[in-house]
Design a protein around this motif. Sequence first.
Motif, PDB file in Angstrom:
ATOM      1  N   VAL A 297       0.880  -1.187   0.000  1.00  0.00           N
ATOM      2  CA  VAL A 297       0.000   0.000   0.000  1.00  0.00           C
ATOM      3  C   VAL A 297       0.911   1.229   0.000  1.00  0.00           C
ATOM      4  O   VAL A 297       1.841   1.325   0.806  1.00  0.00           O
ATOM      5  N   LEU A 298       0.642   2.135  -0.938  1.00  0.00           N
ATOM      6  CA  LEU A 298       1.507   3.321  -1.109  1.00  0.00           C
ATOM      7  C   LEU A 298       0.999   4.513  -0.309  1.00  0.00           C
ATOM      8  O   LEU A 298      -0.192   4.840  -0.341  1.00  0.00           O
TER       9      LEU A 298
ATOM     10  N   LYS B  77       4.620  10.360   1.336  1.00  0.00           N
ATOM     11  CA  LYS B  77       6.036  10.112   1.623  1.00  0.00           C
ATOM     12  C   LYS B  77       6.863   9.856   0.350  1.00  0.00           C
ATOM     13  O   LYS B  77       8.079  10.006   0.369  1.00  0.00           O
ATOM     14  N   CYS B  78       6.218   9.429  -0.728  1.00  0.00           N
ATOM     15  CA  CYS B  78       6.918   9.002  -1.954  1.00  0.00           C
ATOM     16  C   CYS B  78       7.645  10.175  -2.618  1.00  0.00           C
ATOM     17  O   CYS B  78       7.071  11.252  -2.776  1.00  0.00           O
TER      18      CYS B  78
ATOM     19  N   GLU C 111       4.167   9.160 -16.503  1.00  0.00           N
ATOM     20  CA  GLU C 111       4.758  10.500 -16.579  1.00  0.00           C
ATOM     21  C   GLU C 111       5.736  10.751 -15.418  1.00  0.00           C
ATOM     22  O   GLU C 111       5.676  11.781 -14.756  1.00  0.00           O
ATOM     23  N   GLU C 112       6.609   9.803 -15.181  1.00  0.00           N
ATOM     24  CA  GLU C 112       7.625   9.888 -14.125  1.00  0.00           C
ATOM     25  C   GLU C 112       7.026  10.071 -12.734  1.00  0.00           C
ATOM     26  O   GLU C 112       7.630  10.686 -11.855  1.00  0.00           O
ATOM     27  N   ASP C 113       5.841   9.557 -12.580  1.00  0.00           N
ATOM     28  CA  ASP C 113       5.180   9.653 -11.270  1.00  0.00           C
ATOM     29  C   ASP C 113       4.730   8.256 -10.839  1.00  0.00           C
ATOM     30  O   ASP C 113       4.039   7.563 -11.606  1.00  0.00           O
ATOM     31  N   MET C 114       5.179   7.819  -9.656  1.00  0.00           N
ATOM     32  CA  MET C 114       4.791   6.509  -9.121  1.00  0.00           C
ATOM     33  C   MET C 114       3.309   6.529  -8.769  1.00  0.00           C
ATOM     34  O   MET C 114       2.875   7.348  -7.952  1.00  0.00           O
ATOM     35  N   LYS C 115       2.532   5.630  -9.452  1.00  0.00           N
ATOM     36  CA  LYS C 115       1.073   5.672  -9.298  1.00  0.00           C
ATOM     37  C   LYS C 115       0.532   4.563  -8.388  1.00  0.00           C
ATOM     38  O   LYS C 115      -0.611   4.605  -7.960  1.00  0.00           O
ATOM     39  N   GLY C 116       1.345   3.529  -8.144  1.00  0.00           N
ATOM     40  CA  GLY C 116       0.831   2.428  -7.329  1.00  0.00           C
ATOM     41  C   GLY C 116       1.243   1.096  -7.906  1.00  0.00           C
ATOM     42  O   GLY C 116       2.314   0.980  -8.509  1.00  0.00           O
ATOM     43  N   PHE C 117       0.380   0.067  -7.765  1.00  0.00           N
ATOM     44  CA  PHE C 117       0.795  -1.304  -8.055  1.00  0.00           C
ATOM     45  C   PHE C 117      -0.172  -1.993  -9.023  1.00  0.00           C
ATOM     46  O   PHE C 117      -1.388  -1.769  -8.952  1.00  0.00           O
ATOM     47  N   ASN C 118       0.377  -2.812  -9.897  1.00  0.00           N
ATOM     48  CA  ASN C 118      -0.444  -3.672 -10.759  1.00  0.00           C
ATOM     49  C   ASN C 118      -0.729  -4.933  -9.951  1.00  0.00           C
ATOM     50  O   ASN C 118       0.089  -5.852  -9.893  1.00  0.00           O
TER      51      ASN C 118
ATOM     52  N   ALA D 153       7.612   4.531   2.292  1.00  0.00           N
ATOM     53  CA  ALA D 153       6.327   4.972   1.728  1.00  0.00           C
ATOM     54  C   ALA D 153       5.438   3.794   1.341  1.00  0.00           C
ATOM     55  O   ALA D 153       4.307   3.984   0.901  1.00  0.00           O
ATOM     56  N   ILE D 154       5.991   2.553   1.450  1.00  0.00           N
ATOM     57  CA  ILE D 154       5.182   1.380   1.083  1.00  0.00           C
ATOM     58  C   ILE D 154       5.017   0.493   2.319  1.00  0.00           C
ATOM     59  O   ILE D 154       6.007   0.121   2.954  1.00  0.00           O
TER      60      ILE D 154
END
Lengths: 399, 110
Positions: B42-43, B47-48, B67-74, B92-93
Amino acid sequence: MQRTVAVVGTDAVAEAMRQINPDVVPAYPITPQTAIVETFSEMVADGKVESLLINVESEHSAMSAGIGAAAAGGRVMTATSSQGLALMWEMLYIASGLRLPIVLANVNRSLSAPINIHCDHSDSMGARDSGWIQLFSENGQEAYDNTLQAVRIAEHPEVKLPVMVLLDGFIISHSVDRMDFLEDEKAKKFVGEYVPENPLLDAKNPVTWGAFDGLYGHYFEFKRAQQQGMLNAPAVIKMVGEEYGKISGRPYGFFEEYQMEDAEFAVVALGSAAGTIREAVDNARCADMKVGMIKLRMYRPFPAAELVQALSRVKAVGIFDRSDTFAGAMGGPVFVEIRSAFYESAVKPLMSNYIYGLGGRDLSFGLIEKAFSELDDAARTGVVKEKVNYLGLREGEVE
Amino acid sequence: MTWDYSDMKKWGWQKHPRGAVIPQAGTADDYKTGGWRSQRPVLDKEKCINCFFCFIYCPDTAIVVEEEDMKGFNLKHCKGCGICAHECPKDAIAMVDEIKAKQQDEAASA
Protein backbone atom coordinates in the motif's frame (compact mmCIF):
# COMPACT_ATOMS: atom_id res chain seq x y z
CA MET A 1 34.61 -41.32 -56.23
CA GLN A 2 34.33 -42.20 -52.58
CA ARG A 3 37.56 -42.16 -50.62
CA THR A 4 38.58 -45.59 -49.38
CA VAL A 5 40.40 -45.28 -46.08
CA ALA A 6 41.55 -47.37 -43.15
CA VAL A 7 40.74 -45.54 -39.90
CA VAL A 8 39.46 -46.23 -36.40
CA GLY A 9 35.72 -45.92 -35.70
CA THR A 10 36.08 -42.69 -33.76
CA ASP A 11 37.79 -41.06 -36.76
CA ALA A 12 34.95 -42.25 -38.97
CA VAL A 13 32.45 -40.38 -36.79
CA ALA A 14 34.73 -37.31 -36.63
CA GLU A 15 34.98 -37.33 -40.43
CA ALA A 16 31.18 -37.42 -40.75
CA MET A 17 31.00 -34.51 -38.29
CA ARG A 18 33.53 -32.54 -40.36
CA GLN A 19 31.42 -33.04 -43.48
CA ILE A 20 28.23 -32.11 -41.62
CA ASN A 21 29.96 -29.00 -40.23
CA PRO A 22 27.55 -28.47 -37.29
CA ASP A 23 27.24 -24.96 -35.84
CA VAL A 24 28.03 -25.98 -32.28
CA VAL A 25 29.75 -29.00 -30.71
CA PRO A 26 29.75 -28.81 -26.91
CA ALA A 27 31.78 -31.68 -25.46
CA TYR A 28 33.50 -32.83 -22.33
CA PRO A 29 37.12 -33.29 -23.42
CA ILE A 30 38.48 -35.97 -21.07
CA THR A 31 37.68 -39.50 -19.86
CA PRO A 32 35.26 -41.15 -20.61
CA GLN A 33 35.32 -39.07 -23.79
CA THR A 34 36.71 -40.89 -26.80
CA ALA A 35 38.90 -39.84 -29.69
CA ILE A 36 35.81 -38.62 -31.60
CA VAL A 37 36.13 -35.26 -29.90
CA GLU A 38 39.94 -35.36 -29.91
CA THR A 39 40.04 -35.84 -33.69
CA PHE A 40 37.28 -33.31 -34.22
CA SER A 41 39.04 -30.71 -32.06
CA GLU A 42 42.13 -31.08 -34.28
CA MET A 43 39.92 -30.48 -37.32
CA VAL A 44 38.57 -27.33 -35.67
CA ALA A 45 42.08 -26.15 -34.74
CA ASP A 46 43.32 -26.81 -38.27
CA GLY A 47 40.44 -24.84 -39.76
CA LYS A 48 39.03 -27.90 -41.56
CA VAL A 49 35.58 -27.32 -40.06
CA GLU A 50 33.81 -24.13 -38.98
CA SER A 51 32.01 -25.51 -35.90
CA LEU A 52 32.22 -23.78 -32.57
CA LEU A 53 33.71 -26.36 -30.21
CA ILE A 54 32.88 -25.66 -26.57
CA ASN A 55 34.88 -27.56 -23.98
CA VAL A 56 32.60 -27.90 -20.99
CA GLU A 57 33.14 -29.11 -17.43
CA SER A 58 30.92 -32.20 -17.56
CA GLU A 59 28.68 -34.20 -19.86
CA HIS A 60 25.68 -32.74 -18.07
CA SER A 61 26.97 -29.34 -19.20
CA ALA A 62 27.75 -30.67 -22.69
CA MET A 63 24.12 -31.63 -23.24
CA SER A 64 22.90 -28.45 -21.49
CA ALA A 65 25.00 -26.29 -23.81
CA GLY A 66 23.79 -28.39 -26.73
CA ILE A 67 20.16 -27.80 -25.76
CA GLY A 68 20.77 -24.05 -25.45
CA ALA A 69 22.57 -23.90 -28.79
CA ALA A 70 19.87 -25.98 -30.50
CA ALA A 71 17.08 -23.80 -29.08
CA ALA A 72 19.03 -20.79 -30.32
CA GLY A 73 18.76 -22.28 -33.80
CA GLY A 74 22.07 -24.06 -34.27
CA ARG A 75 22.75 -27.51 -35.69
CA VAL A 76 24.29 -29.29 -32.71
CA MET A 77 26.31 -32.47 -32.35
CA THR A 78 28.23 -34.01 -29.48
CA ALA A 79 29.79 -37.29 -28.43
CA THR A 80 30.19 -39.23 -25.24
CA SER A 81 30.52 -42.70 -23.73
CA SER A 82 29.69 -44.76 -20.65
CA GLN A 83 29.54 -42.67 -17.44
CA GLY A 84 29.43 -39.58 -19.63
CA LEU A 85 26.09 -40.63 -21.08
CA ALA A 86 24.92 -41.46 -17.57
CA LEU A 87 25.81 -37.97 -16.42
CA MET A 88 23.82 -36.54 -19.34
CA TRP A 89 20.70 -38.44 -18.31
CA GLU A 90 18.68 -35.51 -16.98
CA MET A 91 19.38 -33.44 -20.05
CA LEU A 92 18.65 -36.24 -22.54
CA TYR A 93 14.98 -36.04 -21.57
CA ILE A 94 14.99 -32.26 -21.96
CA ALA A 95 16.49 -32.45 -25.46
CA SER A 96 13.78 -34.88 -26.59
CA GLY A 97 10.99 -33.11 -24.68
CA LEU A 98 11.87 -29.83 -26.37
CA ARG A 99 12.04 -31.71 -29.70
CA LEU A 100 15.58 -30.52 -30.44
CA PRO A 101 17.24 -32.42 -33.30
CA ILE A 102 20.63 -32.89 -31.61
CA VAL A 103 22.86 -35.72 -32.85
CA LEU A 104 24.99 -37.58 -30.31
CA ALA A 105 27.55 -40.28 -31.01
CA ASN A 106 27.83 -42.63 -28.05
CA VAL A 107 30.62 -45.14 -27.81
CA ASN A 108 28.99 -48.10 -26.04
CA ARG A 109 30.83 -48.90 -22.86
CA SER A 110 29.90 -50.41 -19.53
CA LEU A 111 28.63 -48.53 -16.49
CA SER A 112 30.33 -48.74 -13.09
CA ALA A 113 30.51 -50.44 -10.58
CA PRO A 114 32.90 -52.16 -10.61
CA ILE A 115 34.92 -49.72 -12.69
CA ASN A 116 35.33 -51.10 -16.19
CA ILE A 117 36.03 -49.18 -19.37
CA HIS A 118 35.21 -51.86 -21.92
CA CYS A 119 32.40 -52.47 -24.37
CA ASP A 120 28.85 -53.31 -23.49
CA HIS A 121 25.46 -51.71 -24.08
CA SER A 122 24.58 -50.78 -20.50
CA ASP A 123 25.01 -47.05 -21.15
CA SER A 124 22.89 -46.77 -24.30
CA MET A 125 20.26 -49.29 -23.18
CA GLY A 126 19.74 -47.25 -20.04
CA ALA A 127 18.82 -44.32 -22.28
CA ARG A 128 16.34 -46.33 -24.32
CA ASP A 129 13.31 -44.61 -22.80
CA SER A 130 14.75 -41.09 -22.92
CA GLY A 131 12.92 -40.22 -26.14
CA TRP A 132 16.00 -40.39 -28.36
CA ILE A 133 16.13 -42.30 -31.64
CA GLN A 134 18.86 -44.96 -31.36
CA LEU A 135 20.78 -46.37 -34.32
CA PHE A 136 23.33 -49.13 -33.70
CA SER A 137 26.38 -49.59 -35.91
CA GLU A 138 28.15 -52.87 -36.72
CA ASN A 139 31.45 -51.27 -37.77
CA GLY A 140 33.19 -47.99 -38.54
CA GLN A 141 31.53 -47.72 -41.94
CA GLU A 142 28.09 -47.93 -40.38
CA ALA A 143 29.04 -45.46 -37.65
CA TYR A 144 30.02 -42.99 -40.39
CA ASP A 145 26.91 -43.71 -42.48
CA ASN A 146 24.58 -43.56 -39.47
CA THR A 147 26.03 -40.21 -38.37
CA LEU A 148 25.28 -38.58 -41.74
CA GLN A 149 21.78 -40.05 -41.80
CA ALA A 150 21.11 -39.12 -38.16
CA VAL A 151 21.14 -35.42 -39.00
CA ARG A 152 18.52 -35.86 -41.71
CA ILE A 153 16.33 -38.03 -39.49
CA ALA A 154 16.55 -35.74 -36.45
CA GLU A 155 15.77 -32.58 -38.42
CA HIS A 156 12.90 -34.02 -40.46
CA PRO A 157 9.77 -31.95 -39.76
CA GLU A 158 7.71 -35.08 -39.04
CA VAL A 159 10.26 -36.28 -36.47
CA LYS A 160 12.17 -33.45 -34.73
CA LEU A 161 13.78 -35.72 -32.17
CA PRO A 162 17.39 -36.12 -31.07
CA VAL A 163 19.28 -39.10 -32.48
CA MET A 164 21.92 -41.26 -30.81
CA VAL A 165 24.39 -43.04 -33.07
CA LEU A 166 25.85 -46.02 -31.23
CA LEU A 167 29.14 -47.73 -31.87
CA ASP A 168 30.77 -50.39 -29.72
CA GLY A 169 33.61 -49.27 -27.49
CA PHE A 170 37.10 -50.42 -28.56
CA ILE A 171 35.80 -53.11 -30.95
CA ILE A 172 34.65 -50.34 -33.31
CA SER A 173 35.86 -47.13 -31.71
CA HIS A 174 39.53 -48.08 -31.45
CA SER A 175 39.90 -50.61 -34.26
CA VAL A 176 41.16 -49.73 -37.71
CA ASP A 177 38.70 -50.75 -40.38
CA ARG A 178 38.47 -50.29 -44.12
CA MET A 179 35.67 -47.96 -45.16
CA ASP A 180 34.49 -45.52 -47.80
CA PHE A 181 33.81 -41.83 -47.19
CA LEU A 182 31.51 -39.84 -49.43
CA GLU A 183 32.87 -36.86 -51.33
CA ASP A 184 32.48 -33.71 -49.21
CA GLU A 185 30.07 -32.09 -51.66
CA LYS A 186 27.87 -35.19 -51.84
CA ALA A 187 27.77 -35.50 -48.07
CA LYS A 188 26.94 -31.82 -47.62
CA LYS A 189 24.22 -32.00 -50.25
CA PHE A 190 22.73 -35.07 -48.61
CA VAL A 191 22.70 -33.50 -45.14
CA GLY A 192 21.37 -30.19 -46.48
CA GLU A 193 20.87 -26.80 -44.88
CA TYR A 194 19.29 -26.70 -41.46
CA VAL A 195 16.22 -24.52 -41.05
CA PRO A 196 15.55 -24.26 -37.31
CA GLU A 197 12.06 -23.94 -35.89
CA ASN A 198 11.37 -20.98 -33.58
CA PRO A 199 15.05 -20.11 -33.02
CA LEU A 200 15.77 -17.99 -29.95
CA LEU A 201 18.20 -15.85 -31.94
CA ASP A 202 15.44 -14.65 -34.26
CA ALA A 203 15.06 -11.34 -32.39
CA LYS A 204 12.18 -10.22 -34.62
CA ASN A 205 10.06 -13.17 -33.49
CA PRO A 206 10.74 -13.58 -29.78
CA VAL A 207 9.79 -16.98 -28.33
CA THR A 208 10.15 -18.84 -25.04
CA TRP A 209 11.71 -22.30 -24.73
CA GLY A 210 11.47 -24.52 -21.68
CA ALA A 211 8.71 -22.69 -19.82
CA PHE A 212 7.04 -24.08 -16.68
CA ASP A 213 3.92 -26.11 -17.41
CA GLY A 214 2.96 -27.28 -13.95
CA LEU A 215 0.07 -24.91 -13.24
CA TYR A 216 -2.03 -25.28 -16.38
CA GLY A 217 -0.94 -28.87 -16.81
CA HIS A 218 -0.44 -29.70 -20.50
CA TYR A 219 2.52 -32.02 -19.82
CA PHE A 220 0.49 -35.11 -20.70
CA GLU A 221 -0.42 -33.62 -24.11
CA PHE A 222 3.20 -32.70 -24.85
CA LYS A 223 4.39 -36.22 -24.03
CA ARG A 224 1.80 -37.70 -26.40
CA ALA A 225 2.92 -35.29 -29.11
CA GLN A 226 6.52 -36.38 -28.49
CA GLN A 227 5.50 -40.01 -29.04
CA GLN A 228 4.09 -38.95 -32.41
CA GLY A 229 7.59 -37.95 -33.50
CA MET A 230 8.72 -41.48 -32.64
CA LEU A 231 5.71 -43.00 -34.46
CA ASN A 232 6.57 -40.94 -37.56
CA ALA A 233 10.27 -41.83 -37.39
CA PRO A 234 10.29 -45.29 -39.07
CA ALA A 235 8.97 -43.96 -42.38
CA VAL A 236 11.57 -41.18 -42.31
CA ILE A 237 14.41 -43.53 -41.31
CA LYS A 238 13.42 -45.83 -44.20
CA MET A 239 13.26 -42.95 -46.68
CA VAL A 240 16.59 -41.47 -45.54
CA GLY A 241 18.22 -44.95 -45.57
CA GLU A 242 17.07 -45.58 -49.16
CA GLU A 243 18.19 -42.13 -50.31
CA TYR A 244 21.57 -42.67 -48.66
CA GLY A 245 21.82 -45.99 -50.48
CA LYS A 246 21.41 -44.22 -53.82
CA ILE A 247 24.36 -41.87 -53.25
CA SER A 248 26.64 -44.32 -51.42
CA GLY A 249 25.69 -47.79 -52.61
CA ARG A 250 24.97 -48.66 -48.97
CA PRO A 251 21.21 -48.63 -48.33
CA TYR A 252 19.91 -48.86 -44.76
CA GLY A 253 16.70 -50.19 -43.20
CA PHE A 254 15.50 -51.04 -39.71
CA PHE A 255 17.49 -54.26 -39.57
CA GLU A 256 19.49 -56.56 -41.79
CA GLU A 257 18.35 -60.12 -42.46
CA TYR A 258 21.17 -62.59 -43.08
CA GLN A 259 20.48 -66.12 -44.32
CA MET A 260 16.91 -65.87 -43.06
CA GLU A 261 15.13 -67.24 -46.18
CA ASP A 262 15.34 -70.91 -45.18
CA ALA A 263 16.53 -70.53 -41.57
CA GLU A 264 15.09 -72.93 -39.01
CA PHE A 265 16.43 -70.94 -36.12
CA ALA A 266 17.89 -67.45 -35.84
CA VAL A 267 19.72 -65.06 -33.60
CA VAL A 268 19.14 -61.33 -33.12
CA ALA A 269 22.05 -59.07 -32.25
CA LEU A 270 23.06 -55.40 -32.24
CA GLY A 271 26.37 -53.73 -32.94
CA SER A 272 29.75 -55.31 -33.55
CA ALA A 273 28.67 -58.79 -32.43
CA ALA A 274 26.70 -59.05 -35.68
CA GLY A 275 29.98 -59.20 -37.62
CA THR A 276 31.23 -62.16 -35.60
CA ILE A 277 27.84 -63.86 -35.71
CA ARG A 278 27.67 -63.47 -39.51
CA GLU A 279 30.93 -65.44 -39.78
CA ALA A 280 29.60 -68.02 -37.34
CA VAL A 281 26.44 -68.35 -39.45
CA ASP A 282 28.59 -68.99 -42.53
CA ASN A 283 30.57 -71.65 -40.66
CA ALA A 284 27.39 -73.29 -39.33
CA ARG A 285 25.85 -73.27 -42.80
CA CYS A 286 28.90 -75.27 -44.00
CA ALA A 287 27.97 -77.81 -41.33
CA ASP A 288 24.37 -77.88 -42.65
CA MET A 289 22.91 -75.97 -39.74
CA LYS A 290 20.04 -73.82 -40.99
CA VAL A 291 20.70 -70.68 -38.99
CA GLY A 292 20.01 -67.05 -39.84
CA MET A 293 20.71 -63.72 -38.21
CA ILE A 294 18.91 -60.43 -37.76
CA LYS A 295 21.11 -57.46 -37.08
CA LEU A 296 19.01 -54.80 -35.44
CA ARG A 297 20.04 -51.29 -36.46
CA MET A 298 17.04 -49.19 -35.38
CA TYR A 299 16.44 -49.88 -31.70
CA ARG A 300 14.43 -46.71 -31.01
CA PRO A 301 11.80 -46.58 -32.32
CA PHE A 302 11.49 -50.36 -31.98
CA PRO A 303 10.45 -52.06 -35.24
CA ALA A 304 8.14 -54.53 -33.47
CA ALA A 305 5.80 -55.47 -36.34
CA GLU A 306 8.64 -55.90 -38.84
CA LEU A 307 10.67 -58.06 -36.44
CA VAL A 308 7.66 -60.25 -35.73
CA GLN A 309 7.17 -60.75 -39.45
CA ALA A 310 10.83 -61.57 -40.02
CA LEU A 311 11.08 -63.96 -37.07
CA SER A 312 7.75 -65.80 -37.24
CA ARG A 313 9.10 -68.13 -39.95
CA VAL A 314 11.71 -69.71 -37.67
CA LYS A 315 11.20 -72.31 -34.94
CA ALA A 316 13.59 -70.85 -32.36
CA VAL A 317 15.20 -67.46 -31.78
CA GLY A 318 18.17 -66.59 -29.60
CA ILE A 319 18.24 -62.93 -28.60
CA PHE A 320 21.71 -61.59 -27.87
CA ASP A 321 21.84 -58.84 -25.26
CA ARG A 322 25.01 -56.97 -24.30
CA SER A 323 23.37 -55.57 -21.14
CA ASP A 324 20.94 -56.75 -18.48
CA THR A 325 17.72 -55.18 -17.26
CA PHE A 326 18.20 -56.37 -13.67
CA ALA A 327 14.46 -56.98 -13.61
CA GLY A 328 14.92 -60.43 -12.12
CA ALA A 329 14.32 -63.32 -14.49
CA MET A 330 13.10 -61.15 -17.39
CA GLY A 331 16.40 -61.17 -19.31
CA GLY A 332 18.05 -58.39 -21.30
CA PRO A 333 16.24 -55.42 -22.87
CA VAL A 334 16.16 -56.69 -26.48
CA PHE A 335 14.78 -60.05 -25.28
CA VAL A 336 12.07 -58.39 -23.18
CA GLU A 337 10.96 -56.22 -26.10
CA ILE A 338 10.97 -58.90 -28.78
CA ARG A 339 8.94 -61.19 -26.51
CA SER A 340 6.51 -58.36 -25.90
CA ALA A 341 6.27 -57.69 -29.65
CA PHE A 342 5.14 -61.31 -30.19
CA TYR A 343 2.31 -61.16 -27.64
CA GLU A 344 -0.52 -60.77 -30.19
CA SER A 345 1.07 -63.15 -32.64
CA ALA A 346 -0.61 -66.54 -33.14
CA VAL A 347 2.62 -68.01 -34.50
CA LYS A 348 5.62 -67.48 -32.31
CA PRO A 349 9.02 -69.09 -32.20
CA LEU A 350 10.62 -70.47 -29.05
CA MET A 351 12.77 -67.80 -27.56
CA SER A 352 15.81 -67.71 -25.36
CA ASN A 353 18.12 -64.95 -24.25
CA TYR A 354 21.91 -64.87 -24.41
CA ILE A 355 23.42 -62.17 -22.24
CA TYR A 356 27.04 -61.85 -23.37
CA GLY A 357 30.04 -59.58 -23.43
CA LEU A 358 29.40 -57.54 -20.29
CA GLY A 359 32.36 -55.33 -19.43
CA GLY A 360 34.08 -56.24 -22.69
CA ARG A 361 34.06 -60.05 -22.28
CA ASP A 362 34.91 -61.46 -25.73
CA LEU A 363 32.24 -63.13 -27.82
CA SER A 364 34.15 -66.01 -29.39
CA PHE A 365 33.06 -68.37 -32.18
CA GLY A 366 32.97 -71.11 -29.54
CA LEU A 367 30.38 -69.26 -27.51
CA ILE A 368 28.24 -68.47 -30.56
CA GLU A 369 28.44 -72.12 -31.64
CA LYS A 370 27.28 -73.15 -28.16
CA ALA A 371 24.24 -70.89 -28.54
CA PHE A 372 23.60 -72.21 -32.08
CA SER A 373 23.71 -75.77 -30.86
CA GLU A 374 21.25 -75.06 -28.03
CA LEU A 375 18.92 -73.22 -30.42
CA ASP A 376 19.17 -76.07 -32.91
CA ASP A 377 18.14 -78.48 -30.13
CA ALA A 378 15.23 -76.24 -29.19
CA ALA A 379 14.09 -76.04 -32.81
CA ARG A 380 14.21 -79.86 -33.09
CA THR A 381 12.70 -80.78 -29.72
CA GLY A 382 10.35 -77.82 -29.19
CA VAL A 383 11.79 -77.23 -25.75
CA VAL A 384 13.90 -74.31 -24.47
CA LYS A 385 16.15 -75.63 -21.70
CA GLU A 386 17.17 -72.31 -20.23
CA LYS A 387 15.29 -69.07 -20.94
CA VAL A 388 18.00 -66.63 -19.87
CA ASN A 389 21.60 -67.70 -20.45
CA TYR A 390 24.81 -65.93 -19.55
CA LEU A 391 27.16 -66.65 -22.44
CA GLY A 392 30.84 -66.68 -21.53
CA LEU A 393 30.25 -66.25 -17.81
CA ARG A 394 32.66 -68.05 -15.48
CA GLU A 395 30.59 -70.26 -13.22
CA GLY A 396 31.49 -72.39 -10.24
CA GLU A 397 35.15 -73.33 -9.81
CA VAL A 398 37.13 -72.28 -12.85
CA GLU A 399 40.26 -74.31 -13.44
CA MET B 1 0.28 -12.89 -36.14
CA THR B 2 -1.29 -13.16 -32.73
CA TRP B 3 -1.27 -16.53 -31.05
CA ASP B 4 -4.77 -17.17 -29.72
CA TYR B 5 -4.50 -19.51 -26.79
CA SER B 6 -7.54 -18.29 -24.87
CA ASP B 7 -9.12 -21.78 -24.95
CA MET B 8 -5.89 -23.72 -24.42
CA LYS B 9 -7.35 -25.71 -21.55
CA LYS B 10 -9.62 -27.42 -24.10
CA TRP B 11 -6.83 -28.23 -26.57
CA GLY B 12 -6.02 -31.80 -27.56
CA TRP B 13 -2.40 -32.87 -27.83
CA GLN B 14 -2.27 -32.19 -31.57
CA LYS B 15 -2.85 -28.45 -31.21
CA HIS B 16 0.01 -27.45 -28.90
CA PRO B 17 3.18 -25.94 -30.39
CA ARG B 18 5.95 -28.53 -30.78
CA GLY B 19 8.34 -28.87 -27.85
CA ALA B 20 6.19 -26.66 -25.58
CA VAL B 21 7.59 -23.54 -27.26
CA ILE B 22 5.71 -20.32 -26.53
CA PRO B 23 5.75 -18.81 -30.02
CA GLN B 24 5.07 -15.23 -28.99
CA ALA B 25 6.48 -12.66 -26.58
CA GLY B 26 4.54 -10.87 -23.84
CA THR B 27 2.26 -13.76 -22.88
CA ALA B 28 3.32 -13.40 -19.22
CA ASP B 29 0.93 -10.42 -19.17
CA ASP B 30 -1.93 -12.92 -19.30
CA TYR B 31 -0.50 -14.94 -16.47
CA LYS B 32 -2.12 -13.43 -13.37
CA THR B 33 0.30 -14.08 -10.56
CA GLY B 34 -1.48 -11.65 -8.22
CA GLY B 35 -3.45 -14.57 -6.80
CA TRP B 36 -0.31 -15.85 -5.06
CA ARG B 37 -0.23 -12.74 -2.81
CA SER B 38 -0.66 -12.98 0.95
CA GLN B 39 0.70 -9.48 1.64
CA ARG B 40 -0.39 -6.43 -0.34
CA PRO B 41 1.74 -3.30 -0.86
CA VAL B 42 0.00 0.00 0.00
CA LEU B 43 1.51 3.32 -1.11
CA ASP B 44 1.61 6.44 1.05
CA LYS B 45 1.91 9.03 -1.71
CA GLU B 46 2.68 11.79 0.86
CA LYS B 47 6.04 10.11 1.62
CA CYS B 48 6.92 9.00 -1.95
CA ILE B 49 9.72 10.99 -3.65
CA ASN B 50 9.51 9.17 -7.05
CA CYS B 51 13.02 7.72 -6.71
CA PHE B 52 11.75 4.57 -8.53
CA PHE B 53 13.77 2.17 -6.40
CA CYS B 54 10.59 0.10 -6.21
CA PHE B 55 10.28 0.15 -10.00
CA ILE B 56 13.88 -1.01 -10.42
CA TYR B 57 13.71 -3.76 -7.82
CA CYS B 58 10.22 -5.18 -8.53
CA PRO B 59 10.75 -8.69 -9.98
CA ASP B 60 7.29 -8.66 -11.60
CA THR B 61 7.23 -5.21 -13.26
CA ALA B 62 4.21 -4.51 -11.09
CA ILE B 63 5.04 -0.89 -10.21
CA VAL B 64 2.82 1.48 -12.21
CA VAL B 65 4.57 4.66 -13.28
CA GLU B 66 3.01 7.33 -15.46
CA GLU B 67 4.76 10.50 -16.58
CA GLU B 68 7.63 9.89 -14.13
CA ASP B 69 5.18 9.65 -11.27
CA MET B 70 4.79 6.51 -9.12
CA LYS B 71 1.07 5.67 -9.30
CA GLY B 72 0.83 2.43 -7.33
CA PHE B 73 0.79 -1.30 -8.05
CA ASN B 74 -0.44 -3.67 -10.76
CA LEU B 75 -2.19 -6.08 -8.40
CA LYS B 76 -2.91 -8.58 -11.19
CA HIS B 77 0.81 -9.42 -11.24
CA CYS B 78 2.16 -8.30 -7.83
CA LYS B 79 3.04 -11.46 -5.85
CA GLY B 80 3.36 -9.52 -2.60
CA CYS B 81 7.04 -10.29 -2.11
CA GLY B 82 7.60 -6.98 -0.27
CA ILE B 83 10.89 -6.09 -1.97
CA CYS B 84 9.50 -2.65 -2.88
CA ALA B 85 8.60 -1.95 0.78
CA HIS B 86 12.01 -3.18 1.90
CA GLU B 87 13.91 -1.05 -0.62
CA CYS B 88 11.85 2.14 -0.26
CA PRO B 89 14.17 4.76 1.34
CA LYS B 90 11.20 6.76 2.67
CA ASP B 91 9.10 3.88 4.07
CA ALA B 92 6.33 4.97 1.73
CA ILE B 93 5.18 1.38 1.08
CA ALA B 94 3.48 -0.70 3.78
CA MET B 95 2.71 -4.42 3.42
CA VAL B 96 -0.77 -5.23 4.72
CA ASP B 97 -2.63 -8.51 5.10
CA GLU B 98 -4.14 -9.44 1.71
CA ILE B 99 -7.28 -11.07 3.10
CA LYS B 100 -8.10 -8.08 5.27
CA ALA B 101 -7.39 -5.74 2.37
CA LYS B 102 -9.72 -7.78 0.16
CA GLN B 103 -12.48 -7.69 2.78
CA GLN B 104 -12.11 -3.93 3.05
CA ASP B 105 -12.31 -3.63 -0.79
CA GLU B 106 -15.50 -5.70 -0.81
CA ALA B 107 -17.05 -3.68 2.04
CA ALA B 108 -16.20 -0.45 0.21
CA SER B 109 -17.75 -1.61 -3.08
CA ALA B 110 -20.88 -3.04 -1.41
